[in-house]
Design a protein around this motif. Structure first.
Motif, PDB file in Angstrom:
ATOM      1  N   GLY A 175      53.657 -56.882 -73.998  1.00  0.00           N
ATOM      2  CA  GLY A 175      53.903 -55.634 -73.283  1.00  0.00           C
ATOM      3  C   GLY A 175      53.358 -55.605 -71.869  1.00  0.00           C
ATOM      4  N   ARG A 176      52.431 -56.501 -71.534  1.00  0.00           N
ATOM      5  CA  ARG A 176      51.861 -56.575 -70.196  1.00  0.00           C
ATOM      6  C   ARG A 176      51.219 -55.250 -69.769  1.00  0.00           C
ATOM      7  NH1 ARG A 176      51.621 -61.644 -70.964  1.00  0.00           N
ATOM      8  NH2 ARG A 176      53.219 -62.978 -70.042  1.00  0.00           N
ATOM      9  N   CYS A 177      50.355 -54.711 -70.626  1.00  0.00           N
ATOM     10  CA  CYS A 177      49.599 -53.519 -70.273  1.00  0.00           C
ATOM     11  C   CYS A 177      48.215 -53.631 -70.893  1.00  0.00           C
ATOM     12  CB  CYS A 177      50.300 -52.242 -70.748  1.00  0.00           C
ATOM     13  SG  CYS A 177      50.434 -52.097 -72.528  1.00  0.00           S
ATOM     14  N   LEU A 178      47.264 -52.958 -70.273  1.00  0.00           N
ATOM     15  CA  LEU A 178      45.894 -53.036 -70.763  1.00  0.00           C
ATOM     16  C   LEU A 178      45.753 -52.224 -72.046  1.00  0.00           C
ATOM     17  CD1 LEU A 178      42.755 -52.751 -68.536  1.00  0.00           C
ATOM     18  CD2 LEU A 178      42.804 -51.756 -70.802  1.00  0.00           C
ATOM     19  N   ARG A 179      45.274 -52.856 -73.093  1.00  0.00           N
ATOM     20  CA  ARG A 179      45.063 -52.164 -74.367  1.00  0.00           C
ATOM     21  C   ARG A 179      44.057 -52.932 -75.201  1.00  0.00           C
ATOM     22  NH1 ARG A 179      50.742 -53.621 -77.550  1.00  0.00           N
ATOM     23  NH2 ARG A 179      51.127 -55.591 -76.471  1.00  0.00           N
ATOM     24  N   ILE A 180      43.292 -52.189 -75.989  1.00  0.00           N
ATOM     25  CA  ILE A 180      42.302 -52.775 -76.901  1.00  0.00           C
ATOM     26  C   ILE A 180      42.351 -52.000 -78.209  1.00  0.00           C
ATOM     27  CG2 ILE A 180      39.835 -53.083 -77.335  1.00  0.00           C
ATOM     28  CD1 ILE A 180      39.421 -53.676 -74.423  1.00  0.00           C
ATOM     29  N   GLU A 181      42.341 -52.723 -79.317  1.00  0.00           N
ATOM     30  CA  GLU A 181      42.376 -52.097 -80.630  1.00  0.00           C
ATOM     31  C   GLU A 181      41.243 -52.665 -81.479  1.00  0.00           C
ATOM     32  OE1 GLU A 181      46.153 -52.050 -82.604  1.00  0.00           O
ATOM     33  OE2 GLU A 181      47.259 -52.035 -80.698  1.00  0.00           O
ATOM     34  N   MET A 182      40.583 -51.761 -82.207  1.00  0.00           N
ATOM     35  CA  MET A 182      39.533 -52.153 -83.155  1.00  0.00           C
ATOM     36  C   MET A 182      40.140 -52.179 -84.550  1.00  0.00           C
ATOM     37  SD  MET A 182      36.411 -52.540 -81.726  1.00  0.00           S
ATOM     38  CE  MET A 182      35.368 -52.203 -83.132  1.00  0.00           C
ATOM     39  N   LEU A 183      40.092 -53.339 -85.187  1.00  0.00           N
ATOM     40  CA  LEU A 183      40.648 -53.494 -86.525  1.00  0.00           C
ATOM     41  C   LEU A 183      39.626 -54.163 -87.422  1.00  0.00           C
ATOM     42  CD1 LEU A 183      44.164 -54.800 -85.441  1.00  0.00           C
ATOM     43  CD2 LEU A 183      43.604 -52.483 -86.157  1.00  0.00           C
ATOM     44  N   SER A 184      39.876 -54.101 -88.706  1.00  0.00           N
ATOM     45  CA  SER A 184      38.962 -54.755 -89.641  1.00  0.00           C
ATOM     46  C   SER A 184      38.996 -56.257 -89.409  1.00  0.00           C
ATOM     47  CB  SER A 184      39.363 -54.430 -91.079  1.00  0.00           C
ATOM     48  OG  SER A 184      40.680 -54.887 -91.340  1.00  0.00           O
ATOM     49  N   GLY A 185      37.864 -56.809 -89.129  1.00  0.00           N
ATOM     50  CA  GLY A 185      37.777 -58.252 -88.919  1.00  0.00           C
ATOM     51  C   GLY A 185      37.769 -58.669 -87.467  1.00  0.00           C
ATOM     52  N   GLY A 186      37.961 -57.747 -86.538  1.00  0.00           N
ATOM     53  CA  GLY A 186      37.927 -58.167 -85.148  1.00  0.00           C
ATOM     54  C   GLY A 186      38.466 -57.136 -84.183  1.00  0.00           C
ATOM     55  N   VAL A 187      38.490 -57.543 -82.917  1.00  0.00           N
ATOM     56  CA  VAL A 187      38.986 -56.724 -81.816  1.00  0.00           C
ATOM     57  C   VAL A 187      40.090 -57.508 -81.127  1.00  0.00           C
ATOM     58  CG1 VAL A 187      38.385 -55.470 -79.710  1.00  0.00           C
ATOM     59  CG2 VAL A 187      36.675 -55.780 -81.517  1.00  0.00           C
ATOM     60  N   ILE A 188      41.221 -56.844 -80.858  1.00  0.00           N
ATOM     61  CA  ILE A 188      42.332 -57.501 -80.177  1.00  0.00           C
ATOM     62  C   ILE A 188      42.710 -56.671 -78.958  1.00  0.00           C
ATOM     63  CG2 ILE A 188      43.217 -58.502 -82.312  1.00  0.00           C
ATOM     64  CD1 ILE A 188      45.400 -56.327 -82.251  1.00  0.00           C
ATOM     65  N   GLY A 189      43.421 -57.296 -78.049  1.00  0.00           N
ATOM     66  CA  GLY A 189      43.843 -56.546 -76.880  1.00  0.00           C
ATOM     67  C   GLY A 189      44.558 -57.407 -75.871  1.00  0.00           C
ATOM     68  N   GLU A 190      44.952 -56.762 -74.794  1.00  0.00           N
ATOM     69  CA  GLU A 190      45.631 -57.414 -73.675  1.00  0.00           C
ATOM     70  C   GLU A 190      44.936 -56.991 -72.395  1.00  0.00           C
ATOM     71  OE1 GLU A 190      50.149 -57.955 -71.828  1.00  0.00           O
ATOM     72  OE2 GLU A 190      49.776 -56.604 -73.528  1.00  0.00           O
ATOM     73  N   LEU A 191      44.495 -57.969 -71.611  1.00  0.00           N
ATOM     74  CA  LEU A 191      43.780 -57.716 -70.366  1.00  0.00           C
ATOM     75  C   LEU A 191      44.419 -58.541 -69.252  1.00  0.00           C
ATOM     76  CD1 LEU A 191      40.103 -57.987 -71.717  1.00  0.00           C
ATOM     77  CD2 LEU A 191      41.468 -55.913 -71.476  1.00  0.00           C
ATOM     78  N   LEU A 219      44.265 -47.846 -63.840  1.00  0.00           N
ATOM     79  CA  LEU A 219      43.470 -48.876 -64.508  1.00  0.00           C
ATOM     80  C   LEU A 219      42.189 -48.295 -65.086  1.00  0.00           C
ATOM     81  CD1 LEU A 219      42.638 -51.816 -65.166  1.00  0.00           C
ATOM     82  CD2 LEU A 219      41.766 -51.986 -62.825  1.00  0.00           C
ATOM     83  N   TYR A 220      41.506 -47.435 -64.335  1.00  0.00           N
ATOM     84  CA  TYR A 220      40.247 -46.852 -64.804  1.00  0.00           C
ATOM     85  C   TYR A 220      40.465 -46.002 -66.056  1.00  0.00           C
ATOM     86  CZ  TYR A 220      38.551 -48.254 -60.190  1.00  0.00           C
ATOM     87  OH  TYR A 220      38.217 -48.976 -59.077  1.00  0.00           O
ATOM     88  N   GLN A 221      41.565 -45.264 -66.085  1.00  0.00           N
ATOM     89  CA  GLN A 221      41.842 -44.444 -67.261  1.00  0.00           C
ATOM     90  C   GLN A 221      42.082 -45.320 -68.488  1.00  0.00           C
ATOM     91  OE1 GLN A 221      41.362 -41.177 -67.221  1.00  0.00           O
ATOM     92  NE2 GLN A 221      40.828 -41.484 -65.066  1.00  0.00           N
ATOM     93  N   GLN A 222      42.781 -46.430 -68.294  1.00  0.00           N
ATOM     94  CA  GLN A 222      43.001 -47.354 -69.408  1.00  0.00           C
ATOM     95  C   GLN A 222      41.684 -47.978 -69.867  1.00  0.00           C
ATOM     96  OE1 GLN A 222      46.030 -49.902 -67.547  1.00  0.00           O
ATOM     97  NE2 GLN A 222      47.477 -49.172 -69.075  1.00  0.00           N
ATOM     98  N   LEU A 223      40.848 -48.361 -68.904  1.00  0.00           N
ATOM     99  CA  LEU A 223      39.560 -48.965 -69.258  1.00  0.00           C
ATOM    100  C   LEU A 223      38.664 -47.967 -69.989  1.00  0.00           C
ATOM    101  CD1 LEU A 223      38.711 -51.099 -66.092  1.00  0.00           C
ATOM    102  CD2 LEU A 223      39.157 -51.944 -68.394  1.00  0.00           C
TER     103      LEU A 223
END
Length: 297
Positions: free
Chosen positions: A45-61, A170-174
């Motif tokens: 998707g080419r956008c900043l995102r971070i998700e907390m899931l069981s077993g780890g953290v994933i995201g796009e930076l 960017l700041y709002q996403q962060l």
């Protein structure tokens, strides 16, 4: 590229290889985090995102090249208890390896701290950018007051406001990403790591507030510039009005005596021309004295 940290590992690999590796038995990320990360790699998707899931953290930076505003390197990451995996396009992997090698070699580097350094890399030059922009605005205000504007300020304002809008987004996403990690719903981070995440969030919030102050400053400068243009236009119109008013009676006299009727007494008088000239001079001098008294110029 794979390297050992003080705790865990960091690996940088192409997106296609990352999608294959994560499905192999024994590779970390086989749980929910691994499944969602595989889906994220396919979407791109080419956008900043971070998700907390069981077993780890994933995201796009993304990683911003120093001194180059438009050159950014997007990548995906998967953070687990055993390390952090970074996936990017084939052409970006080598560049990321060279940029991230100094972070990997830092003493005491652990996966969570490595992630925070990646986040910090997204805003590493923003304070300097905002300070330089404020300096430009101050210089513009000084030139505006001294009426020494060499360039069109609206072009400068437009380019600067574009950069501020991009950073505000960017700041709002962060901040949203920081809130997600600071909640720590799966107790993935230790208390000290949560504090570091919150400290990073405070830094982003300060940059966001600083950017808002500069945007308000730029709005005020724009209004000052428009007011300056209005004042300049008013002075020009005032000068034209004075000149028109001075020559209006002279035009009336010239039109009156330009009719050349045969019974006009001044037409054949030897002193007629001199009398008309003296009357015109008296009218002009009287109008100039009046306008000076009224401070029209």
């Amino acid at each position: 590229m794979q390297a050992k940290l003080s705790e865990g590992i960091v690996e940088i690999l192409p997106i296609k290889e990352a999608a294959k590796r994560i499905t192999q038995p024994g590779v970390p990320g086989q749980g929910e985090a691994g499944r969602v990360w595989r889906s994220m790699l396919k979407e791109q998707g080419r956008c900043l995102r971070i998700e907390m899931l069981s077993g780890g953290v994933i995201g796009e930076l993304f990683w911003r090249e120093q001194g180059e505003e438009s050159n950014i390197i997007p990548f995906f990451f998967l953070l687990t208890g055993k390390g952090i995996w970074i996936a990017a396009d084939d052409s970006d992997c080598i560049l990321l390896e060279s940029r991230l090698s100094p972070l990997i070699l830092e003493e005491g580097m652990i996966p969570c701290r490595f992630l925070l350094r990646l986040l910090d890399g997204m805003i590493k030059e923003d304070m300097m950018f905002l300070q330089n922009l404020e300096t430009v605005c101050c210089q513009f205000e000084e030139n505006l007051q001294s009426r020494q504007l060499a360039v069109n300020p609206f072009i400068l304002m437009s380019e600067s406001r574009k950069g501020l809008r991009e950073r505000s987004y960017l700041y709002q996403q962060l901040l949203e990403a920081v809130d997600t990690m600071a909640e720590n719903p799966c107790d993935f981070f230790m208390e000290s790591e949560v504090q570091s995440i919150q400290h990073f969030g405070s830094k982003v919030e300060r940059l966001d507030q600083y950017g808002k102050v500069i945007r308000e400053y730029m709005v005020q400068l724009r209004e000052m510039y428009r007011q300056s243009l209005d004042e300049q236009q008013n002075r020009t119109m005032q000068l034209l009005t004075v000149v028109t008013t001075i020559f209006l009676p002279l035009t009336l006299i010239a039109g009156w005596y330009g009719m050349n009727f045969s019974n006009m007494p001044e037409l054949h008088s030897p002193y007629g021309y001199a009398v008309i000239v003296m009357i015109c001079l008296l009218i002009v001098i009287g109008e100039i004295i009046y306008f000076k008294h009224k401070k029209f110029f």
